[in-house]
Write a protein that holds these residues in place. Structure first.
Motif, PDB file in Angstrom:
ATOM      1  N   LEU A  74       0.823  -1.211   0.000  1.00 29.54           N
ATOM      2  CA  LEU A  74       0.000   0.000   0.000  1.00 29.54           C
ATOM      3  C   LEU A  74       0.857   1.261   0.000  1.00 29.54           C
ATOM      4  O   LEU A  74       0.545   2.236  -0.688  1.00 29.54           O
ATOM      5  N   LEU A  75       1.942   1.253   0.782  1.00 23.67           N
ATOM      6  CA  LEU A  75       2.833   2.411   0.815  1.00 23.67           C
ATOM      7  C   LEU A  75       3.443   2.671  -0.557  1.00 23.67           C
ATOM      8  O   LEU A  75       3.508   3.817  -1.005  1.00 23.67           O
ATOM      9  N   LEU A  76       3.903   1.613  -1.210  1.00 24.56           N
ATOM     10  CA  LEU A  76       4.509   1.780  -2.526  1.00 24.56           C
ATOM     11  C   LEU A  76       3.483   2.269  -3.546  1.00 24.56           C
ATOM     12  O   LEU A  76       3.806   3.032  -4.453  1.00 24.56           O
ATOM     13  N   LEU A  77       2.260   1.858  -3.380  1.00 20.57           N
ATOM     14  CA  LEU A  77       1.210   2.246  -4.318  1.00 20.57           C
ATOM     15  C   LEU A  77       0.731   3.679  -4.092  1.00 20.57           C
ATOM     16  O   LEU A  77       0.519   4.428  -5.048  1.00 20.57           O
ATOM     17  N   ARG A  78       0.604   4.079  -2.823  1.00 21.29           N
ATOM     18  CA  ARG A  78      -0.071   5.339  -2.528  1.00 21.29           C
ATOM     19  C   ARG A  78       0.815   6.470  -2.030  1.00 21.29           C
ATOM     20  O   ARG A  78       0.522   7.629  -2.287  1.00 21.29           O
ATOM     21  N   LYS A  79       1.877   6.168  -1.272  1.00 16.70           N
ATOM     22  CA  LYS A  79       2.610   7.247  -0.609  1.00 16.70           C
ATOM     23  C   LYS A  79       3.990   7.541  -1.173  1.00 16.70           C
ATOM     24  O   LYS A  79       4.498   8.629  -0.980  1.00 16.70           O
ATOM     25  N   VAL A  80       4.603   6.591  -1.836  1.00 21.60           N
ATOM     26  CA  VAL A  80       5.944   6.815  -2.369  1.00 21.60           C
ATOM     27  C   VAL A  80       5.816   7.528  -3.707  1.00 21.60           C
ATOM     28  O   VAL A  80       5.117   7.061  -4.604  1.00 21.60           O
ATOM     29  N   ASN A  81       6.487   8.668  -3.824  1.00 21.92           N
ATOM     30  CA  ASN A  81       6.379   9.477  -5.035  1.00 21.92           C
ATOM     31  C   ASN A  81       7.522   9.247  -6.011  1.00 21.92           C
ATOM     32  O   ASN A  81       7.679  10.011  -6.954  1.00 21.92           O
ATOM     33  N   ASP A  82       8.318   8.237  -5.803  1.00 21.71           N
ATOM     34  CA  ASP A  82       9.455   7.954  -6.670  1.00 21.71           C
ATOM     35  C   ASP A  82       8.965   7.210  -7.911  1.00 21.71           C
ATOM     36  O   ASP A  82       8.449   6.098  -7.812  1.00 21.71           O
ATOM     37  N   PRO A  83       9.119   7.786  -9.098  1.00 23.51           N
ATOM     38  CA  PRO A  83       8.647   7.101 -10.307  1.00 23.51           C
ATOM     39  C   PRO A  83       9.412   5.810 -10.600  1.00 23.51           C
ATOM     40  O   PRO A  83       8.899   4.936 -11.291  1.00 23.51           O
ATOM     41  N   GLY A  84      10.609   5.661 -10.058  1.00 22.10           N
ATOM     42  CA  GLY A  84      11.372   4.434 -10.255  1.00 22.10           C
ATOM     43  C   GLY A  84      10.775   3.245  -9.541  1.00 22.10           C
ATOM     44  O   GLY A  84      11.130   2.104  -9.816  1.00 22.10           O
ATOM     45  N   GLY A 133      14.273   4.286   4.540  1.00 18.88           N
ATOM     46  CA  GLY A 133      14.040   4.995   5.801  1.00 18.88           C
ATOM     47  C   GLY A 133      12.599   5.464   5.925  1.00 18.88           C
ATOM     48  O   GLY A 133      11.969   5.296   6.979  1.00 18.88           O
ATOM     49  N   PHE A 134      12.085   6.068   4.866  1.00 20.13           N
ATOM     50  CA  PHE A 134      10.690   6.514   4.853  1.00 20.13           C
ATOM     51  C   PHE A 134       9.746   5.330   5.035  1.00 20.13           C
ATOM     52  O   PHE A 134       8.810   5.385   5.834  1.00 20.13           O
ATOM     53  N   LYS A 141      18.370   0.766  -6.179  1.00 18.66           N
ATOM     54  CA  LYS A 141      18.866   2.001  -5.567  1.00 18.66           C
ATOM     55  C   LYS A 141      17.710   2.850  -5.050  1.00 18.66           C
ATOM     56  O   LYS A 141      17.782   3.421  -3.953  1.00 18.66           O
ATOM     57  N   ALA A 142      16.626   2.922  -5.803  1.00 18.49           N
ATOM     58  CA  ALA A 142      15.448   3.687  -5.366  1.00 18.49           C
ATOM     59  C   ALA A 142      14.831   3.077  -4.112  1.00 18.49           C
ATOM     60  O   ALA A 142      14.384   3.800  -3.213  1.00 18.49           O
ATOM     61  N   LEU A 143      14.813   1.755  -4.021  1.00 19.17           N
ATOM     62  CA  LEU A 143      14.292   1.103  -2.812  1.00 19.17           C
ATOM     63  C   LEU A 143      15.171   1.401  -1.602  1.00 19.17           C
ATOM     64  O   LEU A 143      14.667   1.678  -0.516  1.00 19.17           O
TER      65      LEU A 143
END
Length: 123
Positions: free
Chosen positions: A21-31, A74-75, A67-69
């Protein structure tokens, strides 16, 4: 004697759900748009979570996804700590899951086998 607890398995499943859910909704990194969490295994002390993931990107783009992960770990750890309510938020260690690639390779090999090929006559 203490029996084996299934708590690491249950916590791992919760981490998988929350992390997805975090990766889908809150992370703004396009990678990280193409990342799918496939499996989580948590150490018995709940301090380290091994995150297996796959990404639908070209082979040469996989290091950028890793690298993006790492950059967002931390977030993600902080957000997991808030949502899970554990005493310690587990350290996230990311590992690429190549099972999809291996399955696709096996499928390609099986498709190369000609149909209707029969063995030697027995009679």
């Amino acid at each position: 004697m203490r029996g084996r607890s299934d708590r690491p398995v249950r916590v791992g499943e919760r981490i998988r759900e929350e992390l997805s859910l975090l990766l889908l909704r809150k992370v703004n990194d396009p990678g990280l748009a193409s990342v799918t969490v496939t499996e989580i295994s948590v150490t018995p002390d709940l301090r380290i979570a091994h995150v297996n993931y796959s990404a639908l990107v070209a082979v040469e783009e996989r290091p950028a996804v890793a690298k993006a992960l790492r950059r967002s770990s931390g977030f993600l750890r902080r957000e997991l700590g808030h949502s899970l309510g554990l005493r310690y938020a587990p350290e996230l260690q990311f590992h690429y899951d190549d099972s999809f690639d291996r399955g696709a390779r096996i499928d390609a090999i099986l498709r190369e086998i000609p149909e209707g090929k029969e063995g030697p006559d027995e009679g």
